[in-house]
Design a protein around this motif. Structure first.
Motif, mmCIF file in Angstrom:
data_model
loop_
_atom_site.group_PDB
_atom_site.id
_atom_site.type_symbol
_atom_site.label_atom_id
_atom_site.label_comp_id
_atom_site.label_asym_id
_atom_site.label_seq_id
_atom_site.Cartn_x
_atom_site.Cartn_y
_atom_site.Cartn_z
ATOM 1 N N LEU A 168 17.146 44.837 19.369
ATOM 2 C CA LEU A 168 16.331 45.912 18.978
ATOM 3 C C LEU A 168 16.844 46.941 18.399
ATOM 4 N N GLY A 169 18.026 47.204 18.301
ATOM 5 C CA GLY A 169 18.739 48.190 17.433
ATOM 6 C C GLY A 169 18.783 47.813 16.068
ATOM 7 N N TRP A 170 18.874 46.457 15.761
ATOM 8 C CA TRP A 170 18.510 46.342 14.304
ATOM 9 C C TRP A 170 17.291 46.458 13.714
ATOM 10 N N PHE A 171 16.359 46.039 14.671
ATOM 11 C CA PHE A 171 14.768 46.526 14.297
ATOM 12 C C PHE A 171 14.613 48.134 14.216
ATOM 13 N N LYS A 172 15.297 48.786 14.911
ATOM 14 C CA LYS A 172 15.385 50.411 14.839
ATOM 15 C C LYS A 172 15.809 50.812 13.630
ATOM 16 N N THR A 173 17.118 50.291 13.375
ATOM 17 C CA THR A 173 17.667 50.608 12.022
ATOM 18 C C THR A 173 16.847 50.421 10.536
ATOM 19 N N ASN A 174 16.020 49.306 10.896
ATOM 20 C CA ASN A 174 15.125 49.061 9.784
ATOM 21 C C ASN A 174 13.780 49.595 9.993
ATOM 22 N N SER A 175 13.469 50.581 10.796
ATOM 23 C CA SER A 175 12.205 51.204 10.926
ATOM 24 C C SER A 175 11.120 50.341 11.409
#
Length: 75
Positions: free
Chosen positions: A35-42
């Motif tokens: 989920l952090g990776w998705f957030k970093t990629n908006s």
């Protein structure tokens, strides 16, 4: 395994923890990192595929705000 498809849609394709290690926090760590990776990629639109019959996985994903919305039937 996570991926980002066209149209800024994220897909969480696979999280698997061996039975002996379930409940140890490994799955939660994998979800948090994903989920952090998705957030970093908006990425805000995220889908998770769960095999039919894997009902024990549903409460795990619900802790992160995911709920069943669609059934896809295959032949």
């Amino acid at each position: 395994m996570c991926s980002i498809t066209g149209g800024n849609r994220g897909e969480l394709d696979s999280i698997f923890v061996l039975q002996d290690f379930r409940g140890s926090g490994i799955g939660q760590e994998l979800m948090t990192l994903s989920l952090g990776w998705f957030k970093t990629n908006s990425i805000e639109n995220i889908a998770i595929s769960v095999l039919f019959g894997n009902d024990e996985a549903l409460p795990f994903y619900e802790k992160f705000g995911f709920y069943p919305r669609t059934y896809v039937l295959s032949k």
